[in-house]
Scaffold this active site. Sequence first.
Site, PDB file in Angstrom:
ATOM      1  N   MET A 146       3.573 -34.355 -17.012  1.00 58.61           N
ATOM      2  CA  MET A 146       3.282 -34.146 -18.336  1.00 58.61           C
ATOM      3  C   MET A 146       2.905 -32.675 -19.141  1.00 58.61           C
ATOM      4  SD  MET A 146       2.851 -37.158 -19.829  1.00 58.61           S
ATOM      5  CE  MET A 146       2.407 -36.787 -21.535  1.00 58.61           C
ATOM      6  N   MET A 165       0.643 -45.856 -20.208  1.00 59.41           N
ATOM      7  CA  MET A 165      -0.320 -45.006 -20.660  1.00 59.41           C
ATOM      8  C   MET A 165      -1.328 -45.979 -20.878  1.00 59.41           C
ATOM      9  SD  MET A 165       1.109 -41.910 -22.583  1.00 59.41           S
ATOM     10  CE  MET A 165       2.595 -42.582 -22.924  1.00 59.41           C
ATOM     11  N   SER A 169      12.608 -40.106 -26.093  1.00 62.85           N
ATOM     12  CA  SER A 169      11.420 -40.714 -26.278  1.00 62.85           C
ATOM     13  C   SER A 169      11.276 -41.402 -27.596  1.00 62.85           C
ATOM     14  CB  SER A 169      10.123 -39.927 -26.188  1.00 62.85           C
ATOM     15  OG  SER A 169       9.039 -40.548 -26.552  1.00 62.85           O
ATOM     16  N   MET A 180       1.331 -47.559 -24.684  1.00 61.18           N
ATOM     17  CA  MET A 180      -0.072 -47.057 -24.851  1.00 61.18           C
ATOM     18  C   MET A 180      -0.987 -48.147 -25.243  1.00 61.18           C
ATOM     19  SD  MET A 180       0.367 -43.397 -26.789  1.00 61.18           S
ATOM     20  CE  MET A 180       1.820 -42.260 -26.553  1.00 61.18           C
ATOM     21  N   ASP A 198       7.597 -34.155 -19.765  1.00 61.90           N
ATOM     22  CA  ASP A 198       7.258 -35.119 -21.034  1.00 61.90           C
ATOM     23  C   ASP A 198       6.497 -34.187 -21.857  1.00 61.90           C
ATOM     24  OD1 ASP A 198       7.163 -37.012 -22.795  1.00 61.90           O
ATOM     25  OD2 ASP A 198       6.112 -38.516 -21.271  1.00 61.90           O
ATOM     26  N   HIS A 249       6.824 -45.399 -19.510  1.00 63.18           N
ATOM     27  CA  HIS A 249       5.678 -44.624 -19.026  1.00 63.18           C
ATOM     28  C   HIS A 249       4.626 -45.285 -19.695  1.00 63.18           C
ATOM     29  CE1 HIS A 249       3.722 -40.537 -20.440  1.00 63.18           C
ATOM     30  NE2 HIS A 249       2.952 -41.266 -19.343  1.00 63.18           N
ATOM     31  N   HIS A 297      13.153 -43.156 -22.965  1.00 65.04           N
ATOM     32  CA  HIS A 297      11.861 -43.289 -22.512  1.00 65.04           C
ATOM     33  C   HIS A 297      10.903 -43.907 -23.545  1.00 65.04           C
ATOM     34  CE1 HIS A 297       8.600 -41.206 -20.681  1.00 65.04           C
ATOM     35  NE2 HIS A 297       8.081 -41.073 -21.616  1.00 65.04           N
ATOM     36  N   ASP A 338       7.209 -45.058 -24.437  1.00 60.21           N
ATOM     37  CA  ASP A 338       5.877 -44.810 -24.203  1.00 60.21           C
ATOM     38  C   ASP A 338       4.964 -46.025 -24.398  1.00 60.21           C
ATOM     39  OD1 ASP A 338       5.569 -41.954 -23.141  1.00 60.21           O
ATOM     40  OD2 ASP A 338       6.802 -41.503 -25.344  1.00 60.21           O
TER      41      ASP A 338
HETATM   42  C1  DX5 Z   1       3.170 -38.414 -25.193  1.00 64.80           C
HETATM   43  C2  DX5 Z   1       4.332 -39.146 -24.542  1.00 64.80           C
HETATM   44  C3  DX5 Z   1       5.630 -38.501 -25.018  1.00 64.80           C
HETATM   45  C4  DX5 Z   1       6.021 -38.151 -26.311  1.00 64.80           C
HETATM   46  C5  DX5 Z   1       6.717 -36.899 -26.209  1.00 64.80           C
HETATM   47  O1  DX5 Z   1       2.112 -39.264 -24.755  1.00 64.80           O
HETATM   48  O2  DX5 Z   1       4.405 -39.592 -23.364  1.00 64.80           O
HETATM   49  O3  DX5 Z   1       6.844 -39.238 -24.244  1.00 64.80           O
HETATM   50  O4  DX5 Z   1       6.922 -38.991 -26.815  1.00 64.80           O
HETATM   51  O5  DX5 Z   1       6.770 -36.351 -27.637  1.00 64.80           O
HETATM   52  P1  DX5 Z   1       7.158 -34.789 -27.903  1.00 64.80           P
HETATM   53  O6  DX5 Z   1       8.581 -34.821 -27.376  1.00 64.80           O
HETATM   54  O7  DX5 Z   1       7.283 -35.002 -29.297  1.00 64.80           O
HETATM   55  O8  DX5 Z   1       6.358 -34.219 -27.388  1.00 64.80           O
HETATM   56 ZN    ZN Z   2       6.187 -40.311 -22.108  1.00 62.04          ZN
END
Ligand code: DX5
Ligand code: ZN
Length: 218
Positions: A133, A65, A6, A34, A171, A63, A30, A32
């Site tokens: 998650m 969010m 990620s 947001m 994740d 992903h 991956h 993320d």
């Molecule tokens: C959190 C993200 C994850 C994040 C995970 O909202 O969706 O993908 O990058 O990070 P680690 O592996 O550090 O928990």
């Molecule tokens: Zn994620």
Amino acid sequence: MKLAPSILSADFADLAAEVERVAAEADLLHVDVMDGHFVPNLTIGPPVVKSLRKRTDLFLDCHLMVDNPGVLLDDFAEAGADGITIHVELGDPTPLLARIRALDMRAGLVLSPPTPFEAVAPYLDRIDLLLVMSVNPGWGGQEFIPEVLTKVAAARRIVDERGLPVEIEIDGGINVETAPAATRAGVDILVAGSAIFHAENPLAAARRIREAGWPRSS
Ligand code: DX5
Ligand code: ZN
């Protein structure tokens, strides 16, 4: 048996180099996304995916969010995203999943830790990926929540029983300690951010997580 670093925990000012550093141990990347509303944190969107697309052939696993994923789908497709995963907490995902597939991307559905498995069960025949998650969405570096593994196991059972072509991804908080329990519960894809990119040697860290999740002897 796939590993998805990620990039949330990578150096955003040096993203192409960070990706290159782990590419040999990465099956997907991956990403993320947001929006500062669905989660308080704010990250990146289609322009960065477009730039990444020019620098890597890895599957870009986005992903989302965000409160309103529908308005971003065309832009992500155009930017070169391979898969889009949307949160089931937003309501009936059916039209968005259909749109993602119509844009030739793989469609994923994700559930946050408090959301029961029953929320995604009706849609398993409409998705390519189920993301469970194992931390509350928003930040990297949080602690793994082991209770979510009952949802992984439930998904594994139904996917196998019904022979559905759905990959199960986890994740949040994945590292060498937590990866074995996740894969034992039936995970196909491990996402790991801080455990890879905050390590001194990210490639070696990725390799260790893969080996912890899928030991060679088994
Ligand atoms: C959190 C993200 C994850 C994040 C995970 O909202 O969706 O993908 O990058 O990070 P680690 O592996 O550090 O928990
Ligand atoms: Zn994620």
